[in-house]
Scaffold this motif. Sequence first.
Motif, PDB file in Angstrom:
ATOM      1  N   SER A   8       0.856  -1.183   0.000  1.00 29.32           N
ATOM      2  CA  SER A   8       0.000   0.000   0.000  1.00 29.32           C
ATOM      3  C   SER A   8       0.895   1.237   0.000  1.00 29.32           C
ATOM      4  O   SER A   8       1.923   1.271   0.675  1.00 29.32           O
ATOM      5  CB  SER A   8      -0.916   0.010   1.221  1.00 29.32           C
ATOM      6  N   VAL A  19      -6.708  -2.695   4.898  1.00 27.16           N
ATOM      7  CA  VAL A  19      -5.312  -2.711   4.452  1.00 27.16           C
ATOM      8  C   VAL A  19      -4.561  -3.831   5.155  1.00 27.16           C
ATOM      9  O   VAL A  19      -3.780  -4.567   4.548  1.00 27.16           O
ATOM     10  CB  VAL A  19      -4.638  -1.342   4.724  1.00 27.16           C
ATOM     11  N   CYS A  29       1.544   2.042   5.264  1.00 21.36           N
ATOM     12  CA  CYS A  29       1.774   2.401   3.861  1.00 21.36           C
ATOM     13  C   CYS A  29       3.208   2.885   3.685  1.00 21.36           C
ATOM     14  O   CYS A  29       3.849   3.332   4.635  1.00 21.36           O
ATOM     15  CB  CYS A  29       0.816   3.520   3.420  1.00 21.36           C
TER      16      CYS A  29
END
Length: 455
Positions: A73, A151, A178
């Motif tokens: 991500s 996620v 991320c």
Amino acid sequence: MDRGAAPGHDGGVPDRLDLFGDAPASATPAAEAARPLADRLRPRRLDDVVGQDHLLGEEGSIARMLARGSLASLILWGPPGVGKTTIARLLAEAAGLRFAALSAVFSGVADLKRAFDEARARKTNGQGTLLFVDEIHRFNRAQQDGFLPVVEDGTVTLVGATTENPSFALNGALLSRCQVMVLKRLDDAALEQLLARAEALTGRALPLAPAARATMRAMADGDGRYLLNMAEQVFALPARAKPLDTAALSALLAKRAALYDKDREEHYNLISALHKAMRGSDPDAALYWFARMLVGGEDPRFIARRLTRFAAEDVGMADPRALPLAIAAWESFERLGSPEGELALAQLVVHLATAPKSNAVYAAFGAAMRAAKETGSLMPPKHILNAPTKLMQEIGYGAGYEYDHHAEEGFSGQDYFPEGMARQSYYRPTDRGAEAAVAERMARWEALRRKRRRG
């Protein structure tokens, strides 16, 4: 020309979020010609994206992820018109993921829930989802928290795009899940590459003199979309039009406002650049950053305040005139107003940049503040306390005090620190500017103080 959407593109989402998104499928020649130039030039492969080789080149961070087959991500952070949405769309294609897109400007909690539910359904059927969120910084903290479970469990590979510094705009929890990829503003070579592609697509050269062509690239300010929109206006001139010079180009095109937001990161970036250029004794660079802030619409009073702080923090005792000059320049601006008053601030910028520098007082004050917090409520030594009453005299207030004006060389050398606290040295003057003379006086006083102690 087949410029269809990436495989698996979801419907119901605006296609033209960015310069480099996907084109509508099955466009007729007439419809193709009617599309904006920037729309027609959108890359179809990651290799075609310009200006981001540090991410997409052979050794780029994103390229290595794709080569390993492990796309993480991502948060794509960069200025407008550099290809954030393009990269997201092409990443979905390269990684074999279904592309789904949301814009934080137009989406709410219901849209997020729907996107997550659809991604879960695809995951059940063995299909992964790349969820692209444009302007992700516009989601509030609660909405950002909503991304965490999908996620973490791999329901989506999140790719967020933002023009704001993620450190300030995004939750720490989301950032930890991320990788932040910094996209660069397009440099002159990348912008020229876009112009060459535009000329190849249209089959004609831009009717611009070399200096005007360079001016147009400068006007784009690193934004590829804006550059191609300007090029399209120039291409609209008659085919045999005389090449435009810089003045004619400026008359044709609307001048673009500088990329500057007084409430966001660029505001702090430019004032930092001004401060450091002055600290580095570079008046030319300092004037440039000062002018950049004014052109961007910064309040000159904010600049005057920061210049005054600089005079105290970075020039200090090396040029004691700097601080009153800063106040004078600030007052001059208030009396003259803009734009005349800005000249007074420009003069101050040059004076501060060329002045000798010392942060000795700044450092000494910080050290004294730390000592004051650490030592608590220590009393001053009795010999420097006033004794207005008989009782105070009896308990020793003022006993042994020496009047410095009556001492040799006007210096008694007595100890003024609290009893039980060793003498400290906070202020250490430099040998620069007027502070050099201060250093000489202090050295002389220290010698007299030692002589007195020996006596």
